[in-house]
Design a protein around this motif. Structure first.
Motif, short mmCIF file in Angstrom:
data_model
loop_
_atom_site.label_atom_id
_atom_site.label_comp_id
_atom_site.label_asym_id
_atom_site.label_seq_id
_atom_site.Cartn_x
_atom_site.Cartn_y
_atom_site.Cartn_z
N PRO A 92 0.68 -1.53 0.17
CA PRO A 92 0.33 0.35 0.21
C PRO A 92 1.00 1.42 0.05
CG PRO A 92 0.13 -0.77 1.48
CD PRO A 92 0.68 -2.20 1.34
N ILE A 93 2.27 0.70 0.64
CA ILE A 93 2.74 2.40 0.88
C ILE A 93 3.96 2.38 -0.77
CG2 ILE A 93 4.62 3.59 2.33
CD1 ILE A 93 3.30 2.02 4.17
N GLU A 94 5.33 1.62 -1.29
CA GLU A 94 5.60 1.60 -2.52
C GLU A 94 5.03 0.70 -2.77
OE1 GLU A 94 7.65 3.56 -3.00
OE2 GLU A 94 8.36 3.96 -0.86
N ARG A 95 4.07 1.71 -4.13
CA ARG A 95 3.03 1.16 -4.71
C ARG A 95 3.39 0.05 -5.83
NH1 ARG A 95 1.50 6.80 -4.29
NH2 ARG A 95 0.35 6.68 -2.73
N PHE A 96 4.23 0.28 -6.41
CA PHE A 96 4.72 -0.63 -7.06
C PHE A 96 4.99 -1.72 -7.15
CE2 PHE A 96 7.99 1.99 -5.66
CZ PHE A 96 9.93 0.50 -5.95
N LEU A 97 4.94 -2.05 -5.82
CA LEU A 97 5.76 -3.83 -4.99
C LEU A 97 4.72 -4.41 -5.11
CD1 LEU A 97 8.45 -2.55 -2.38
CD2 LEU A 97 8.61 -3.99 -4.59
N LEU A 98 4.93 -6.14 -4.92
CA LEU A 98 3.98 -6.62 -4.98
C LEU A 98 4.65 -8.11 -3.82
CD1 LEU A 98 3.26 -6.24 -8.60
CD2 LEU A 98 1.11 -7.66 -7.62
N ASN A 122 7.19 -20.93 -1.46
CA ASN A 122 8.12 -19.65 -1.37
C ASN A 122 7.19 -18.31 -1.37
OD1 ASN A 122 7.13 -19.90 -4.01
ND2 ASN A 122 8.80 -20.42 -4.93
N ILE A 123 7.63 -17.43 -1.00
CA ILE A 123 7.59 -16.21 -1.14
C ILE A 123 7.95 -15.46 -2.51
CG2 ILE A 123 6.75 -14.28 0.04
CD1 ILE A 123 6.62 -15.68 2.78
N VAL A 124 7.42 -14.83 -3.15
CA VAL A 124 8.33 -14.12 -4.13
C VAL A 124 7.72 -12.31 -4.24
CG1 VAL A 124 8.88 -14.49 -5.98
CG2 VAL A 124 8.02 -15.89 -5.47
N LEU A 125 8.78 -11.96 -4.16
CA LEU A 125 8.20 -10.03 -4.52
C LEU A 125 8.36 -9.44 -5.76
CD1 LEU A 125 10.64 -8.59 -1.47
CD2 LEU A 125 8.33 -9.72 -1.35
N TYR A 126 7.94 -8.93 -6.36
CA TYR A 126 8.12 -8.27 -7.64
C TYR A 126 8.28 -7.18 -7.91
CZ TYR A 126 5.14 -12.90 -8.51
OH TYR A 126 5.48 -15.13 -8.72
N ASP A 127 8.53 -6.34 -8.68
CA ASP A 127 8.24 -4.91 -8.64
C ASP A 127 7.65 -5.04 -10.67
OD1 ASP A 127 9.04 -2.41 -9.48
OD2 ASP A 127 11.08 -2.44 -8.88
N MET A 128 7.06 -4.18 -9.41
CA MET A 128 5.27 -4.67 -11.55
C MET A 128 6.55 -3.31 -12.87
SD MET A 128 2.02 -2.85 -10.69
CE MET A 128 2.71 -1.31 -11.47
N ARG A 129 7.44 -2.12 -11.78
CA ARG A 129 7.75 -1.45 -12.83
C ARG A 129 8.81 -2.03 -13.60
NH1 ARG A 129 10.08 3.65 -9.46
NH2 ARG A 129 11.04 1.39 -8.04
N GLN A 130 9.79 -2.83 -13.20
CA GLN A 130 10.38 -3.15 -13.52
C GLN A 130 10.13 -5.21 -14.50
OE1 GLN A 130 14.59 -2.78 -12.49
NE2 GLN A 130 13.65 -1.78 -11.01
N VAL A 171 15.34 1.93 -2.60
CA VAL A 171 14.11 2.84 -2.86
C VAL A 171 13.13 3.23 -1.26
CG1 VAL A 171 12.32 3.45 -3.47
CG2 VAL A 171 14.00 2.77 -4.81
N LEU A 172 12.97 1.89 -0.71
CA LEU A 172 12.51 1.43 0.80
C LEU A 172 13.61 2.41 1.85
CD1 LEU A 172 11.75 -2.23 0.41
CD2 LEU A 172 10.60 -0.58 0.30
N SER A 173 14.84 1.96 1.64
CA SER A 173 15.11 2.59 2.96
C SER A 173 15.06 4.15 2.97
CB SER A 173 17.22 2.13 2.51
OG SER A 173 17.24 0.98 2.27
N LYS A 174 14.58 5.02 2.06
CA LYS A 174 14.11 6.19 2.82
C LYS A 174 12.98 5.77 3.40
CE LYS A 174 10.82 6.70 -1.02
NZ LYS A 174 9.88 7.14 -1.99
#
Lengths: 435, 768
Positions: free
Chosen positions: A202-208, A216-224, B140-143
């Protein structure tokens, strides 16, 4: 010496408050610690006396409730999807169902509401994602979805972006969709197992984040449009919540720092069965978890033990749980077709408080906090009645855990020094981190 | 020449051919196939051109002796020649031309090109991508770190984070859709219009604007506060005046009036000093007031009340007093301030009064007003007393040092005083008797004379007495001096006694030690203490109480020491052995060593002392409930009497015997209370590092009983405050002053990561 100065007792105007002289000389108010201790004890006891968190049960579904969704604009509105494909919209203040839609033939797997609050998305077993209007159809109109997207695989979860008209689904892969288009903008995969849940940050909104059945737990970056990192835990994670806590099958919850996945920040352990769902309040200091052991628990973020456990006789396996966006209530949907509404603070007075009541409440709260380490107060504050199943399970697991610990100690004792590593509880559950 | 030219052209041609071929980087074989037909034609042409040249050249061609498989003018083989042929050498023309430089460069470039490496496999590439992306994301998160830290440490967090701005509708909008309907509203509107009250934004009348311009905001505020204060004070004083007015007590009013008059007088005097002109004016005013008073019938005895009082005055003392008061007032008011003509006026005044007054009243009046012989006499006697008092003061001056020196001299002084007082008494008695006898018969002056004579006589006698006294004292002084010396010596023996007392225990100790030595021989430590104590008591029964105590203590320690120290081995002198002696010597040496090493370190004594202290501390304390100054005189340096102290001293009950009573080398702490321990924290809780910290937090009360309202509120602020019924939205980067990371941001990331990271760092620094 006696002195009489009118400035000390005469009001300047009639409207001024009368001055009440008080003497704060400590000799006149002795025994401050014992008196406050007694007050704290009483406050703790009263808290337990008034601990009645259960508010209401919303019934109407004809099968187990599989997913819940909050309305982004209205606190009273809740959406729920059941295992028989029915979606219901509830009004919490009236405790009534406003609208019921037969959305699917099979399960409603996932549900989400965009930030605007005018429509909502559902994902079902029949490989479709449907968008529905939030308002009920006008008289004579038929109950139909606004859009239907037919996908190639089954969707098991759905979540909406917090600012843009973008949503993500998961199934075989994580797809990111534009609301206006029928094909995904991008799809991201890592591994081949089915993904059970996907969540936007909800805060860094490009992250999933997503969790799959290959543990496993996977993190994604929507922008890239790339996955970032994977962490593999001991057992399968059922859901993640994005201040980043994972609800695991091994009865525990793991809170991670996204930047350092190799060690969880905290392992929350109190459940005695698989944890199904987890949700944060908007204040972010605690979270609630729903478990297969027919109870929901509230954990402080920085504590490994829960502060509260909610259960009722009739509540069966809890599938989904949500903390309302005013951080005052908790909703949970369970197998036995009911949605239950709980208070987030057990003995909270829900009405409007006068200033005196408020200050008394604050004072009591502070007293409880101050004397929380004292044995009697601690005992009273900690005591919870538990259903027999959970209680016996706890006992059993304690024995098992103790046995395991003992074995570890023996191993350590009877092996060459340094050959058996001492692994901390936090590190024990992380199998690997894949870059 | 022509042949030369032809050769040149040929060379150029071949070069051109080469250039055409090289950039294409074509294999030679292909060009051969292609060039066969073409080449033959060229060959023919060349041959013709060559044949047209002179025979010399032709021969040269024929003489070519290069050993090569294929001879061609297009390809130059380097076989046979020692050095390798370099392309650049071939390009070297007879004279350098600028056009060829570029060609050379191109050639170089072609040469430097290496083979391209094989691309990485897809998985590897993805992995690298992921890693880069992860690093960026974590950066970016570190900020958020500082914000998270701040929120975690915050005393209070208030949600929702962003304050909702209440939407105020501008007044024009409100007004446009509104009309005055009721008569009251219309009236108000009319009023507003009359005052030119603008409806729209500034909302100030021109007058208000002007005033605002004239005064700054602060001034206006100050002015307003002042006004407020003045108003409050006024109302307060009004209320007070009303209250005072309502008071019925006459006495109070009288007192108040008097106080006021006094105040006025004082002020007037001050005014005289400071500002004479205004004082004169004031004086005039007073004069005028006097005149007015004289004109009016106020305070004359003409009023109804005065008349009635005058009748009553014969019988009632109060009435008489009231009339007198009134008259006095009149006099006071009508009194002229000029001093010169006072007596005349007074006389006149009294005459008038005499005329006005009835006889009975007048007598008293005269008595009261006229020079009172009683008063006069007392005054004169006072003066004489003063003289008399002065006399002895002058006289004993030479003796003063003597007086100051010795405490015993106080007595004579007291004697003197007694004498003086006696004299006074006799004097006054005589005066009274004389007065009684000769009050009317003898004139006042005569009486005065007689009195003075008597006084003189008395004085003489007194002085004689004093002289006698002094003489006697001087005579005594020699005797007293010796006495004093004796007295002075007296404290000395007392002082001597104390050291003696102090010394005595030592002496006794030494004696006792001797005895002990004796007794050790016979009793072998059998019941030593009581015996010793008995001895002590016998030895000095008249000893003071503290001495035996000290002795006891020291004795105890000695005993313990004796108990613990090893008794010297008794040697039989009959059988002296060398080995034993040697051993003893070794032992002695060791002991000596140990003694030297732990010279000032008496562990046992320390322990015993500690134990004694612990025992003392554990004894229940007596409670002293005496209140100094209660039922008797109190003050600095005064102590409540012993009786009282004894009476109010609550003796503490003797507790149960200590567990370590019979264990000389053990201290058992009996402080721990099991019942209390159940309520006490056993282990220091987590965030605290020292038990004192924890105790301090517990001991500072937070309730309103012990704290002021403000402090109480501050102490009990809840950690998290939420607003009921408000949706709390997640924190945004914009809220805390960051740029939200968007898609465009990402594109920058991909293009030049280094620069972006630097910028991010800068941002972080700023926020930090």
């Amino acid at each position: 010496m006696l002195s009489r100065n009118p400035d000390n007792y005469v009001r300047e105007t009639k409207l001024d408050l009368q001055r009440v002289p008080r003497n704060y000389d400590p000799t006149l108010h002795p025994f401050e610690v014992p008196r406050e201790y007694v007050r704290a004890l009483n406050a703790t006891k009263l808290e337990r006396v008034f601990a009645k968190p259960f508010l209401a049960s919303l019934d109407g579904h004809r099968d187990g409730v599989n997913c819940l969704a909050k309305h982004p604009k209205s606190l009273a509105t809740v959406l729920s999807g059941a295992c028989d494909g029915e979606v219901r919209i509830w009004n919490q203040t009236k405790q009534k169902c406003i609208r019921a839609i037969q959305a699917y033939e099979g399960f409603v797997r996932g549900m989400c509401t965009p930030f605007c609050g005018t429509s909502f998305f559902t994902a079902g077993d029949d490989k479709t994602v449907k968008q529905w209007k939030m308002d009920a159809p006008a008289y004579g109109e038929e109950e139909e979805p606004l859009h239907t997207i037919l996908g190639k695989t089954v969707y098991t979860g759905i979540d909406h972006h917090w600012k843009e008209a973008v949503f993500a689904t998961c199934g075989q892969q994580v797809d990111i969709w534009d609301e206006q288009r029928t094909s995904p903008i991008c799809s991201m995969t890592w591994g081949f197992d089915s993904i059970s849940s996907v969540k936007f940050n909800p805060i860094e909104r490009f992250l999933l984040g997503s969790c799959a059945s290959d543990r496993n737990i996977v993190l994604y970056d929507m922008r890239q449009s790339t996955p970032l990192k994977t962490v593999i835990l001991d057992m399968r994670t059922n859901t993640i919540s994005f201040i980043f806590t994972a609800a695991n099958e091994d009865y525990n919850l793991y809170t991670f720092d996204m930047r350092a996945l190799d060690t969880p920040v905290m392992v929350h352990m109190d459940h005695v069965s698989a944890v199904f769902d987890v949700d944060y309040p908007p204040t972010g200091k605690e979270f609630v978890s729903a478990s297969f052991d027919k109870s929901i628990r509230i954990f402080p973020v920085d504590k490994s033990r829960s502060r509260e456990v909610y259960h009722t006789n009739r509540m069966q396996h809890v599938i989904c749980v949500k903390w309302t966006s005013d951080s005052k209530y908790i909703m949970c949907g369970s197998d036995e077709m009911n949605i239950r509404l709980w208070k987030a603070n057990v003995s909270e007075n829900l009405g409007v408080l006068t200033s005196r009541e408020k200050s008394a409440k604050d004072y009591n709260q502070k007293l409880k906090e101050k004397f929380r380490h004292h044995p009697h107060i601690k005992r009273i504050a900690r005591h919870r009645h538990l259903p027999k199943s959970i209680y016996s399970q706890i006992q059993e697991q304690r024995i098992m855990k103790e046995a395991r610990r003992r074995k570890e100690i023996h191993c350590l004792k009877h092996s060459k020094p340094g050959s058996v590593p001492i692994v901390s509880e936090k590190k024990k559950h992380v199998v690997a981190v894949v870059k | 020449m022509s042949a030369n030219r032809a050769a040149e052209s040929l060379l150029a041609l071949s070069q051109w051919e080469e250039l055409v071929d090289l950039p294409k980087d074509c294999p030679l074989s292909a060009s051969e196939d292609e060039g066969d037909s073409d080449g033959e034609r060229k060959h023919q042409k060349l041959l013709e051109a060559i044949s047209s040249l002179g025979g010399k050249n032709r021969r040269k061609l024929a003489e070519r002796s290069e050993a090569s498989l294929k001879v061609s003018e297009f390809n130059v083989s380097s076989e046979g020649s020692g050095e390798k042929l370099v392309l650049a050498d071939l390009l070297e023309p007879g004279k350098t031309s600028s056009s060829l430089a570029t060609v050379k460069k191109q050639l170089n470039r072609v040469k430097s090109k290496k083979t391209v490496e094989l691309p990485l496999n897809k998985e590897e590439v993805e992995r690298i991508h992921r890693e880069v992306a992860f690093n960026k994301t974590s950066q970016v998160l570190s900020k958020w770190d500082p914000i998270v830290l701040k929120n975690r440490q915050a005393e209070q967090l208030v949600f929702p984070l962003e304050k909702e701005q209440p939407a105020f509708a501008p007044i024009e909008h409100v007004l446009s859709g509104w009309k005055a309907r009721t008569p009251l509203e219309q009236e108000i509107f009319n009023l507003l219009q009359k005052n030119k009250q603008p409806v729209t934004d500034p909302l100030l009348t021109p007058v208000e604007k002007a005033s605002l311009k004239a005064m700054s905001l602060e001034e206006a505020q100050m002015r307003r506060a002042e006004l407020q204060r003045a108003r409050a004070l006024q109302s307060y004083y009004e209320a007070r005046a009303r209250r005072e007015k309502r008071i019925k007590s006459k006495k109070y009013h009288r007192v108040m009036k008097k106080a006021k008059a006094k105040q006025a007088l004082k002020e007037f005097e001050q005014l005289q000093k400071v500002n004479p002109t205004t004082a004169l004016e004031e004086l005039e005013k007073i004069e005028k007031a006097r005149m007015m008073e004289r004109m009016s019938l106020k305070h004359q005895n003409s009023g109804k009340w005065a008349k009635s009082k005058a009748i009553m005055a014969k019988y009632d003392l109060e009435a008489r007093q009231a009339i007198q008061e009134q008259l006095a007032k009149n006099k006071e008011l009508t009194q002229k301030l000029q001093v010169a003509s006072e007596s005349e006026e007074e006389e006149g005044g009294t005459e008038v009064e005499e005329l006005l007054f009835p006889d009975a009243v007048n007598e008293a009046q005269v008595n009261a007003d006229g020079p009172n012989p009683w008063m006069l006499r007392s005054c004169t006697s006072d003066a004489k007393e003063a003289e008399i008092q002065e006399d002895p003061e002058q006289l004993p001056e030479p003796l003063a040092h003597n007086v100051s020196e010795s405490e015993g001299d106080e007595r004579p002084v007291a004697e003197e005083e007694i004498l003086l007082t006696e004299f006074e008494e006799t004097q006054s008695l005589r005066k009274r008797s004389e007065l009684n006898q000769d009050a009317e018969s003898v004139g006042s002056q005569e009486t005065k004379d007689s009195i003075s004579q008597e006084v003189l006589f008395e004085l003489r006698t007194l002085s004689q007495k004093l002289k006698e006294n002094r003489q006697s004292r001087k005579q005594k002084a020699s005797s007293v001096g010796t006495v004093l010396q004796v007295q002075r010596e007296e404290p000395a023996p007392e002082e001597e006694e104390e050291p003696l007392l102090l010394q005595r225990p030592e002496r006794v100790q030494t004696l006792e030690e001797l005895e002990e030595l004796e007794k050790e021989g016979c009793f072998q430590n059998e019941l030593p203490r009581p015996m010793l104590e008995g001895h002590q008591l016998k030895k000095n029964p008249n000893n003071q109480t503290n001495a035996p105590k000290k002795k006891k203590k020291e004795k105890m320690i000695d005993l313990q020491n004796l108990l613990t120290t090893k008794s010297p081995s008794v040697k039989s002198l009959a059988v002296p052995t060398t080995i034993e002696e040697l051993e003893d010597e070794a032992e002695r040496d060791q002991k000596q060593m140990i003694k030297e090493a732990f010279a000032g370190d008496d562990v046992i004594r320390d322990f015993l002392k500690e134990k004694r202290e612990a025992v003392e501390a554990s004894k229940p304390q007596d409670v002293d409930l005496t209140l100094p100054g209660w039922g008797e005189w109190g003050g600095v340096g005064l102590k409540p009497s012993a009786k009282k102290r004894r009476r109010f001293l609550v003796k503490a009950p003797e507790g149960p015997p200590r567990k370590d009573k019979n264990l000389p080398n053990v201290i058992i702490n009996e402080k721990r209370n099991i019942h209390a321990a159940a309520h006490q924290v056993r282990v220091l809780p987590y965030p605290f590092t020292h038990h004192r910290q924890f105790e301090r937090t517990i001991q500072t009360p937070i309730g309103s009983t012990w704290n002021t309202q403000r402090a109480f509120q501050k102490l009990t602020t809840p950690k998290i405050v939420t607003k009921a019924g408000h949706i709390i939205k997640p924190i945004k980067a914009e809220d805390v002053g960051y740029r939200s990371s968007s898609r465009s941001d990402l594109s920058v990331v991909q293009r030049n990561p280094k620069r972006l990271s630097a910028r991010h760092k800068k941002q972080l620094k700023k926020t930090l």
